[in-house]
Design a protein around this motif. Structure first.
Motif, PDB file in Angstrom:
ATOM      1  N   VAL A   1      37.989  34.074  45.210  1.00  0.00           N
ATOM      2  CA  VAL A   1      38.217  35.081  44.169  1.00  0.00           C
ATOM      3  C   VAL A   1      37.545  34.664  42.867  1.00  0.00           C
ATOM      4  O   VAL A   1      36.891  35.468  42.196  1.00  0.00           O
ATOM      5  N   SER A   2      37.702  33.390  42.514  1.00  0.00           N
ATOM      6  CA  SER A   2      37.087  32.877  41.287  1.00  0.00           C
ATOM      7  C   SER A   2      35.569  33.024  41.334  1.00  0.00           C
ATOM      8  O   SER A   2      34.938  33.443  40.359  1.00  0.00           O
ATOM      9  N   ALA A   3      34.981  32.679  42.478  1.00  0.00           N
ATOM     10  CA  ALA A   3      33.524  32.787  42.616  1.00  0.00           C
ATOM     11  C   ALA A   3      33.072  34.238  42.547  1.00  0.00           C
ATOM     12  O   ALA A   3      32.055  34.556  41.931  1.00  0.00           O
ATOM     13  N   ALA A   4      33.839  35.137  43.175  1.00  0.00           N
ATOM     14  CA  ALA A   4      33.478  36.556  43.153  1.00  0.00           C
ATOM     15  C   ALA A   4      33.524  37.115  41.738  1.00  0.00           C
ATOM     16  O   ALA A   4      32.651  37.889  41.330  1.00  0.00           O
ATOM     17  N   VAL A   5      34.544  36.699  40.964  1.00  0.00           N
ATOM     18  CA  VAL A   5      34.688  37.176  39.592  1.00  0.00           C
ATOM     19  C   VAL A   5      33.523  36.712  38.724  1.00  0.00           C
ATOM     20  O   VAL A   5      33.015  37.444  37.873  1.00  0.00           O
ATOM     21  N   SER A   6      33.085  35.454  38.948  1.00  0.00           N
ATOM     22  CA  SER A   6      32.007  34.894  38.126  1.00  0.00           C
ATOM     23  C   SER A   6      30.616  35.240  38.652  1.00  0.00           C
ATOM     24  O   SER A   6      29.613  34.824  38.082  1.00  0.00           O
ATOM     25  N   GLY A   7      30.549  35.983  39.769  1.00  0.00           N
ATOM     26  CA  GLY A   7      29.264  36.378  40.328  1.00  0.00           C
ATOM     27  C   GLY A   7      28.638  35.347  41.239  1.00  0.00           C
ATOM     28  O   GLY A   7      27.462  35.459  41.603  1.00  0.00           O
ATOM     29  N   GLY A   8      29.416  34.348  41.666  1.00  0.00           N
ATOM     30  CA  GLY A   8      28.898  33.306  42.544  1.00  0.00           C
ATOM     31  C   GLY A   8      29.064  33.666  44.012  1.00  0.00           C
ATOM     32  O   GLY A   8      29.489  34.770  44.370  1.00  0.00           O
ATOM     33  N   ALA A   9      28.733  32.694  44.871  1.00  0.00           N
ATOM     34  CA  ALA A   9      28.836  32.897  46.315  1.00  0.00           C
ATOM     35  C   ALA A   9      30.285  32.689  46.762  1.00  0.00           C
ATOM     36  O   ALA A   9      30.828  31.595  46.640  1.00  0.00           O
ATOM     37  N   ALA A  10      30.894  33.752  47.270  1.00  0.00           N
ATOM     38  CA  ALA A  10      32.301  33.686  47.653  1.00  0.00           C
ATOM     39  C   ALA A  10      32.512  33.782  49.157  1.00  0.00           C
ATOM     40  O   ALA A  10      33.634  33.598  49.632  1.00  0.00           O
ATOM     41  N   LEU A  11      31.445  34.059  49.933  1.00  0.00           N
ATOM     42  CA  LEU A  11      31.598  34.325  51.365  1.00  0.00           C
ATOM     43  C   LEU A  11      32.155  33.123  52.113  1.00  0.00           C
ATOM     44  O   LEU A  11      33.098  33.251  52.894  1.00  0.00           O
ATOM     45  N   ARG A  12      31.587  31.939  51.848  1.00  0.00           N
ATOM     46  CA  ARG A  12      32.011  30.752  52.591  1.00  0.00           C
ATOM     47  C   ARG A  12      33.479  30.437  52.337  1.00  0.00           C
ATOM     48  O   ARG A  12      34.241  30.201  53.284  1.00  0.00           O
ATOM     49  N   SER A  13      33.881  30.439  51.073  1.00  0.00           N
ATOM     50  CA  SER A  13      35.282  30.152  50.750  1.00  0.00           C
ATOM     51  C   SER A  13      36.206  31.215  51.330  1.00  0.00           C
ATOM     52  O   SER A  13      37.304  30.896  51.805  1.00  0.00           O
ATOM     53  N   GLY A  14      35.762  32.464  51.304  1.00  0.00           N
ATOM     54  CA  GLY A  14      36.575  33.535  51.862  1.00  0.00           C
ATOM     55  C   GLY A  14      36.791  33.375  53.359  1.00  0.00           C
ATOM     56  O   GLY A  14      37.902  33.587  53.861  1.00  0.00           O
ATOM     57  N   ILE A  15      35.734  32.999  54.071  1.00  0.00           N
ATOM     58  CA  ILE A  15      35.861  32.779  55.516  1.00  0.00           C
ATOM     59  C   ILE A  15      36.810  31.623  55.810  1.00  0.00           C
ATOM     60  O   ILE A  15      37.674  31.711  56.694  1.00  0.00           O
ATOM     61  N   VAL A  16      36.661  30.524  55.045  1.00  0.00           N
ATOM     62  CA  VAL A  16      37.553  29.366  55.231  1.00  0.00           C
ATOM     63  C   VAL A  16      39.003  29.770  54.975  1.00  0.00           C
ATOM     64  O   VAL A  16      39.915  29.360  55.706  1.00  0.00           O
ATOM     65  N   ALA A  17      39.232  30.594  53.948  1.00  0.00           N
ATOM     66  CA  ALA A  17      40.594  31.024  53.622  1.00  0.00           C
ATOM     67  C   ALA A  17      41.206  31.837  54.759  1.00  0.00           C
ATOM     68  O   ALA A  17      42.352  31.603  55.155  1.00  0.00           O
ATOM     69  N   VAL A  18      40.451  32.785  55.287  1.00  0.00           N
ATOM     70  CA  VAL A  18      40.973  33.636  56.357  1.00  0.00           C
ATOM     71  C   VAL A  18      41.236  32.825  57.622  1.00  0.00           C
ATOM     72  O   VAL A  18      42.298  32.942  58.261  1.00  0.00           O
ATOM     73  N   VAL A  19      40.272  31.974  58.003  1.00  0.00           N
ATOM     74  CA  VAL A  19      40.441  31.141  59.199  1.00  0.00           C
ATOM     75  C   VAL A  19      41.640  30.201  59.036  1.00  0.00           C
ATOM     76  O   VAL A  19      42.447  30.024  59.959  1.00  0.00           O
ATOM     77  N   SER A  20      41.772  29.601  57.848  1.00  0.00           N
ATOM     78  CA  SER A  20      42.889  28.685  57.587  1.00  0.00           C
ATOM     79  C   SER A  20      44.227  29.403  57.674  1.00  0.00           C
ATOM     80  O   SER A  20      45.207  28.864  58.215  1.00  0.00           O
ATOM     81  N   LEU A  21      44.267  30.621  57.158  1.00  0.00           N
ATOM     82  CA  LEU A  21      45.515  31.393  57.210  1.00  0.00           C
ATOM     83  C   LEU A  21      45.900  31.702  58.654  1.00  0.00           C
ATOM     84  O   LEU A  21      47.069  31.557  59.047  1.00  0.00           O
ATOM     85  N   ILE A  22      44.922  32.117  59.453  1.00  0.00           N
ATOM     86  CA  ILE A  22      45.200  32.435  60.858  1.00  0.00           C
ATOM     87  C   ILE A  22      45.667  31.191  61.609  1.00  0.00           C
ATOM     88  O   ILE A  22      46.663  31.225  62.345  1.00  0.00           O
ATOM     89  N   ILE A  23      44.965  30.076  61.401  1.00  0.00           N
ATOM     90  CA  ILE A  23      45.349  28.829  62.078  1.00  0.00           C
ATOM     91  C   ILE A  23      46.721  28.367  61.602  1.00  0.00           C
ATOM     92  O   ILE A  23      47.561  27.930  62.400  1.00  0.00           O
ATOM     93  N   GLY A  24      46.970  28.467  60.293  1.00  0.00           N
ATOM     94  CA  GLY A  24      48.251  28.030  59.752  1.00  0.00           C
ATOM     95  C   GLY A  24      49.416  28.814  60.305  1.00  0.00           C
ATOM     96  O   GLY A  24      50.422  28.243  60.745  1.00  0.00           O
ATOM     97  N   LEU A  25      49.286  30.146  60.309  1.00  0.00           N
ATOM     98  CA  LEU A  25      50.369  30.977  60.831  1.00  0.00           C
ATOM     99  C   LEU A  25      50.545  30.781  62.334  1.00  0.00           C
ATOM    100  O   LEU A  25      51.677  30.731  62.846  1.00  0.00           O
ATOM    101  N   GLY A  26      49.420  30.665  63.062  1.00  0.00           N
ATOM    102  CA  GLY A  26      49.507  30.432  64.507  1.00  0.00           C
ATOM    103  C   GLY A  26      50.181  29.113  64.833  1.00  0.00           C
ATOM    104  O   GLY A  26      51.019  29.024  65.748  1.00  0.00           O
TER     105      GLY A  26
END
Length: 488
Positions: free
Chosen positions: A233-258
């Protein structure tokens, strides 16, 4: 025996000196761990400059420590059943010493992370060990007071931590903190070996690797998801690259809940579960546990937010920033046993709901004055929160565990303490993310634009704190209503 005579007999119960020594020895390890954690929060700006990392990265010094503590807490019930108390204590001492030695010599940021993991495991063993000793060996009429003393031991550290951190950076290298910690841990080891007594027999408990691995992965995944989501979110707001962090966040959430679901299922089917989660079937216990997870999320994150807002928005020194949280945190910590005395005398409802309700005024005032804060206002509003929070929260776990059968209290203790530490880790990650989002694209540290962005991030953070505090208070109020219906 008539009721009045029984009450008189209970009030004259004496607390053994060896029990006091054991509480002080084991609590000292938790104290040192929490002290170094809160010391590091006030040193974040200095560490960012020394290791060339940003706000979202440097907060892992605290988050990884709290995460290691939280991941260790679930095995405390197994450790108590399987090993002697003194053996567990000495293992915690050894881990604390190794972690401190690494911190003294660490020259790169990843090595500091490794040291904090080791220290976190040591503290994760020590804190529930102290609570188990109190629950198992305390006279029945003094349990509230002794739980208050236990709370005092581990809450004085956050009170003096930021001030110690600021003072150290003024006169000594920050590594001196860990040099000082080593002889203190050795003294605690000597006292513990002399005072810790074994009152119950050990048993052949089995540590299921599937359960252990799944709970650790669940905790790591959930906190990593929160952290990386904030980075994205921080990277997206500042105009930086947010895709990698976003993917890690989603994958981590799925693994964590599973992994969390796997842990729950495997615990239900296991012959010797790592944690006997049946204690949470009682809605009153469950609501206490939820509140005990949410409220420390605010309390632990509070020191981080105040010290960083003071330095990055108001421009004060690290020492002054650390001193701002000292009055409220120290008086609150000292008054924790008073909260335990209120619990012993008046029961749970008023000594918990009244002070925690008043404590919410702290972040409310912070929000109202967020764009016009001064160091004095920061200290004063935190005093309101710290004082009343310490009095009320010291009794939440005691009240929750009073509904748990005696033989299951080590499991309840482990669950509550895991929630406490996970809440702290999540709180630091959440609040640092909010500040990072607000600061994104605001220029360099030290500019008026960056200072204003930090103040705005502080306002967002205080509003979030209010919501969390209200939810926690409502959970406790509901739990007491359930308990009242049962007693009719």
């Amino acid at each position: 025996m008539p009721e009045t005579e029984q009450a008189r007999a209970l009030n004259t119960e004496k607390i053994p000196l060896k029990l006091i020594g054991a509480i002080v020895a084991v609590g000292s390890l938790a104290f040192i761990g929490i002290l170094t954690e809160t010391v590091m929060t006030v040193l974040f700006p200095a560490l960012m400059r020394e290791f060339h990392v940003d706000t979202a990265t440097v907060q892992w010094i605290t988050t990884i420590y709290l995460l290691a503590v939280a991941a260790t807490m679930p095995i405390s019930s197994f450790l108590k059943r399987r090993f002697r108390l003194k053996t567990i204590f000495l293992a915690a001492v050894a881990l604390g010493l190794v972690g401190s030695l690494i911190m003294i010599v660490a020259s790169v940021f990843p090595l500091m992370i490794v040291a904090r993991i080791i220290q976190g495991i040591g503290s994760g063993i020590a804190t529930p060990l102290m609570i188990n000793i109190i629950l198992e060996q305390s006279p029945r009429s003094k349990i509230g007071r002794l739980m208050g003393v236990g709370s005092l031991v581990i809450t004085v550290a956050p009170a003096i931590g930021p001030t110690v951190g600021g003072a150290v950076t003024s006169v000594l290298p920050w590594r001196a903190i860990f040099v000082i910690a080593i002889p203190l841990m050795i003294i605690a080891a000597i006292i513990g070996c002399a005072c810790i007594e074994q009152r119950t027999d050990t048993e052949a408990a089995y540590l299921d690797p599937i359960q252990l691995g799944s709970i650790i992965i669940a905790l790591v995944g959930l906190v990593l998801a929160l952290n990386q989501g904030g980075v994205a979110v921080s990277a997206a707001v500042s105009g930086g690259a947010a895709l990698r962090s976003g993917i890690v966040a989603v994958v981590s959430l799925i693994i964590g809940l599973g992994s969390l679901m796997l842990f729950v299922v495997s615990s239900k089917r296991a012959f010797s579960p790592l944690l006997r989660l049946g204690v949470l079937r009682d809605p009153a216990v469950l609501l206490h546990a939820v509140a005990y997870t949410l409220l420390p999320l605010v309390a632990i994150g509070y020191g981080y937010v105040i010290t960083n807002v003071a330095q990055l928005s108001l421009g004060v020194s690290a020492f002054v920033a650390g001193s701002l949280v000292l009055p409220g945190a120290l008086i609150g910590a000292v008054c924790a046993p008073v909260g335990g005395w209120f619990y012993d005398k008046f029961g749970a409802v008023r000594p918990i709901l009244i002070p925690l309700g008043i404590a919410i005024a702290g972040p409310v005032l912070m929000l109202v004055f967020s764009m016009h804060l001064t160091p004095a206002l920061l200290a004063g509003f935190y005093f309101i929160f710290g004082f009343f929070y310490a009095i009320g929260n010291a009794n939440v776990m005691t009240s929750g565990l009073s509904e748990v059968p005696h033989q299951l209290r080590p499991d309840g203790n482990a669950i509550f303490n895991t929630g406490l530490q996970f809440g702290g880790a999540a709180g630091t990650a959440l609040f640092s993310t909010i500040l990072a989002v607000a600061q994104a694209g605001a220029g360099e540290e030290g500019t008026s634009q960056f200072a204003h962005a930090t103040a705005v991030g502080g306002a967002w953070t205080f509003a979030t704190m209010i919501v969390i505090c209200v939810i926690g208070w409502c959970c406790l109020a509901t739990a007491f209503r359930i308990r009242a219906r049962r007693s009719r």
